[in-house]
Scaffold this motif. Structure first.
Motif, mmCIF file in Angstrom:
data_model
loop_
_atom_site.group_PDB
_atom_site.id
_atom_site.type_symbol
_atom_site.label_atom_id
_atom_site.label_comp_id
_atom_site.label_asym_id
_atom_site.label_seq_id
_atom_site.Cartn_x
_atom_site.Cartn_y
_atom_site.Cartn_z
ATOM 1 N N ARG A 1 -2.580 25.871 21.659
ATOM 2 C CA ARG A 1 -2.551 24.930 20.260
ATOM 3 C C ARG A 1 -1.277 25.427 19.318
ATOM 4 N NH1 ARG A 1 -8.335 25.462 20.132
ATOM 5 N NH2 ARG A 1 -8.193 27.257 18.759
ATOM 6 N N ARG A 2 -0.860 26.712 19.768
ATOM 7 C CA ARG A 2 0.103 27.380 18.576
ATOM 8 C C ARG A 2 1.355 27.156 19.290
ATOM 9 N NH1 ARG A 2 -2.158 32.501 20.053
ATOM 10 N NH2 ARG A 2 -0.800 33.661 21.668
ATOM 11 N N ALA A 3 1.621 26.488 20.562
ATOM 12 C CA ALA A 3 2.900 26.308 21.021
ATOM 13 C C ALA A 3 3.603 25.091 20.193
ATOM 14 C CB ALA A 3 2.643 25.637 22.604
ATOM 15 N N GLU A 4 4.944 25.310 19.821
ATOM 16 C CA GLU A 4 5.841 24.416 19.267
ATOM 17 C C GLU A 4 6.891 24.285 19.698
ATOM 18 O OE1 GLU A 4 5.549 24.864 14.633
ATOM 19 O OE2 GLU A 4 4.911 26.919 15.154
ATOM 20 N N ASN A 5 7.010 23.882 21.059
ATOM 21 C CA ASN A 5 8.051 23.534 21.755
ATOM 22 C C ASN A 5 8.810 22.446 20.995
ATOM 23 O OD1 ASN A 5 6.278 25.088 23.375
ATOM 24 N ND2 ASN A 5 7.395 24.582 25.247
ATOM 25 N N PRO A 6 10.066 22.467 20.767
ATOM 26 C CA PRO A 6 10.857 21.512 20.173
ATOM 27 C C PRO A 6 10.805 20.084 20.954
ATOM 28 C CG PRO A 6 12.202 23.504 19.846
ATOM 29 C CD PRO A 6 10.994 23.741 20.867
ATOM 30 N N HIS B 1 8.130 18.311 23.430
ATOM 31 C CA HIS B 1 7.058 18.331 23.716
ATOM 32 C C HIS B 1 6.688 18.217 25.107
ATOM 33 C CE1 HIS B 1 7.408 14.160 23.746
ATOM 34 N NE2 HIS B 1 6.576 13.822 24.384
ATOM 35 N N THR B 2 7.694 17.730 25.904
ATOM 36 C CA THR B 2 7.597 17.630 27.450
ATOM 37 C C THR B 2 7.664 18.794 28.038
ATOM 38 O OG1 THR B 2 9.888 16.971 27.744
ATOM 39 C CG2 THR B 2 8.485 15.067 27.313
ATOM 40 N N MET C 1 7.758 31.598 14.979
ATOM 41 C CA MET C 1 7.593 30.178 15.672
ATOM 42 C C MET C 1 7.141 30.785 17.249
ATOM 43 S SD MET C 1 10.066 27.074 16.321
ATOM 44 C CE MET C 1 9.583 25.718 17.617
ATOM 45 N N CYS C 2 6.262 29.993 17.831
ATOM 46 C CA CYS C 2 5.610 30.459 19.373
ATOM 47 C C CYS C 2 6.148 29.059 20.138
ATOM 48 C CB CYS C 2 4.442 30.810 19.300
ATOM 49 S SG CYS C 2 4.004 32.254 18.597
ATOM 50 N N GLU C 3 6.639 29.329 21.325
ATOM 51 C CA GLU C 3 6.704 28.271 22.253
ATOM 52 C C GLU C 3 6.290 28.671 23.740
ATOM 53 O OE1 GLU C 3 10.874 27.071 22.591
ATOM 54 O OE2 GLU C 3 11.222 27.713 20.601
ATOM 55 N N VAL C 4 5.587 27.972 24.289
ATOM 56 C CA VAL C 4 4.875 28.208 25.589
ATOM 57 C C VAL C 4 5.515 27.525 26.784
ATOM 58 C CG1 VAL C 4 2.677 28.613 26.742
ATOM 59 C CG2 VAL C 4 2.771 28.900 24.211
ATOM 60 N N TYR C 5 5.538 28.080 27.623
ATOM 61 C CA TYR C 5 6.099 27.310 28.920
ATOM 62 C C TYR C 5 5.276 27.946 30.347
ATOM 63 C CZ TYR C 5 10.056 26.199 25.843
ATOM 64 O OH TYR C 5 10.854 25.978 24.693
ATOM 65 N N THR D 1 6.754 28.472 33.295
ATOM 66 C CA THR D 1 7.355 29.229 34.013
ATOM 67 C C THR D 1 8.143 30.262 33.267
ATOM 68 O OG1 THR D 1 9.392 27.869 34.500
ATOM 69 C CG2 THR D 1 7.338 27.494 35.853
ATOM 70 N N GLN D 2 8.536 31.376 33.717
ATOM 71 C CA GLN D 2 9.606 32.151 33.106
ATOM 72 C C GLN D 2 10.742 31.924 32.910
ATOM 73 O OE1 GLN D 2 10.805 37.014 33.443
ATOM 74 N NE2 GLN D 2 9.494 36.025 35.081
ATOM 75 N N GLU D 3 11.043 31.142 34.070
ATOM 76 C CA GLU D 3 12.617 30.383 34.013
ATOM 77 C C GLU D 3 12.894 29.513 32.901
ATOM 78 O OE1 GLU D 3 10.791 30.844 36.780
ATOM 79 O OE2 GLU D 3 11.738 32.302 37.791
ATOM 80 N N ALA D 4 11.491 28.771 32.856
ATOM 81 C CA ALA D 4 11.926 27.788 31.586
ATOM 82 C C ALA D 4 11.968 28.385 30.221
ATOM 83 C CB ALA D 4 10.695 26.792 31.662
ATOM 84 N N ALA D 5 11.304 29.440 30.101
ATOM 85 C CA ALA D 5 11.027 30.351 28.986
ATOM 86 C C ALA D 5 12.196 31.089 28.684
ATOM 87 C CB ALA D 5 9.824 31.309 28.831
ATOM 88 N N ARG D 6 12.787 31.719 29.641
ATOM 89 C CA ARG D 6 14.112 32.212 29.423
ATOM 90 C C ARG D 6 15.326 31.200 29.196
ATOM 91 N NH1 ARG D 6 14.360 37.670 30.410
ATOM 92 N NH2 ARG D 6 12.698 38.614 31.265
ATOM 93 N N ALA D 7 15.067 30.111 29.575
ATOM 94 C CA ALA D 7 16.226 28.983 29.508
ATOM 95 C C ALA D 7 16.183 28.756 27.989
ATOM 96 C CB ALA D 7 16.035 27.681 30.537
ATOM 97 N N ALA D 8 14.928 28.595 27.421
ATOM 98 C CA ALA D 8 14.580 28.226 26.050
ATOM 99 C C ALA D 8 15.520 29.158 25.083
ATOM 100 C CB ALA D 8 13.150 28.009 25.822
#
Length: 263
Positions: free
Chosen positions: A163-168, A170-171, A233-237, A239-246
């Motif tokens: 719920r708290r994920a605010e990825n710019p 959304h996909t 702000m929190c974003e959720v991914y 995979t670790q690779e996607a998180a580090r890329a963000a």
């Protein structure tokens, strides 16, 4: 009973595929309680390591308590090698396995000496034994040690995290399929991710969930204040690779808009 240094069989913890040298490092640092104490210089030298090998160094089991030490070795891009020492024991209050990591045998020896185990549990050390990393068989990935099961709490934690994920974009958020899988969570564990350097102002956390069928699922949370108003702000991914890329993308955008923010 003590097992002499390197005299026993190589230790295996599961049948999973052999990970990369970088993944080996992240697994080790992710489970070690004191990984944040490692010098930056050590982590920088390990960046881009070419090969990994590891072995059981010594062990002691007595009266329900145990202690093992492992030697982890990486072949570096400059042709050298670097060794980290892992101490695993269950001498804490709740008896759950604890992992610690050290850069030298001297530090490992001191840490082992502080454990409430008989003196004969201390391993023997030979500071002059060379290691050739490509000659040692690797240690398969160690399965995570989850605490006491709490299905209701774990499912609730997973829902709050999503719920708290605010990825710019959304996909890039974990989808409905992940949410359905997490409805089967029966235990969870939160660990700050170390290993590769995380940009200043960002934090990366792994939220690992144990499912009822015995499988594990992890989500990666990025926390930062790189927002127009400085809001947290929190974003959720997935995979670790996607998180580090963000993280790299946000950090790059922030530096471009405010050059003085660079370290």
């Amino acid at each position: 009973m003590s097992v002499p240094r390197d005299s026993g069989p190589d230790v295996g913890f599961g049948p999973e595929a052999d990970p990369s040298p970088e993944a080996r490092l992240e697994q080790l640092l992710g489970r070690a309680l004191n990984s944040f104490e490692l010098p930056d210089e050590t982590l920088e030298r390990l960046d881009g390591a070419l090969a990994y090998a590891g072995s059981l160094h010594s062990a002691h089991h007595s009266g329900g308590r145990h202690r093992e030490t492992y030697r982890h070795n990486w072949l570096l891009v400059d042709g050298g090698s670097l060794t980290l020492w892992e101490l695993v024991h269950n001498t804490g209050r709740d008896g759950t396995p604890q992992h610690e990591v050290y850069v030298s045998e001297d530090e490992l020896h001191l840490a082992t000496g502080r454990l409430p185990l008989p003196r004969d549990a201390e391993p023997e050390f030979d500071l002059h034994v060379p290691m050739t990393p490509v000659q040692l068989p690797p240690i398969p990935q160690m399965r995570r040690a989850f605490g006491a099961g709490d299905p209701a709490g774990s499912v609730d934690h997973a829902r709050r995290l999503l719920r708290r994920a605010e990825n710019p974009d959304h996909t890039t958020r974990p989808g409905p399929g992940t949410a359905r899988l997490l409805d089967e969570a029966c235990a969870h564990q939160i660990t700050q991710a170390f290993g590769r350097r995380v940009s200043h102002g960002f934090a990366l956390y792994e939220h690992a969930f144990l499912l009822r069928d015995g499988c594990e699922l992890s989500l990666w949370e990025v926390e930062h204040t790189v927002t127009p108003d400085g809001r947290h702000m929190c974003e959720v991914y997935a995979t670790q690779e996607a998180a580090r890329a963000a993280i790299e993308d946000r950090a790059g955008s922030s530096s471009a808009s405010c050059p003085r923010a660079r370290r």
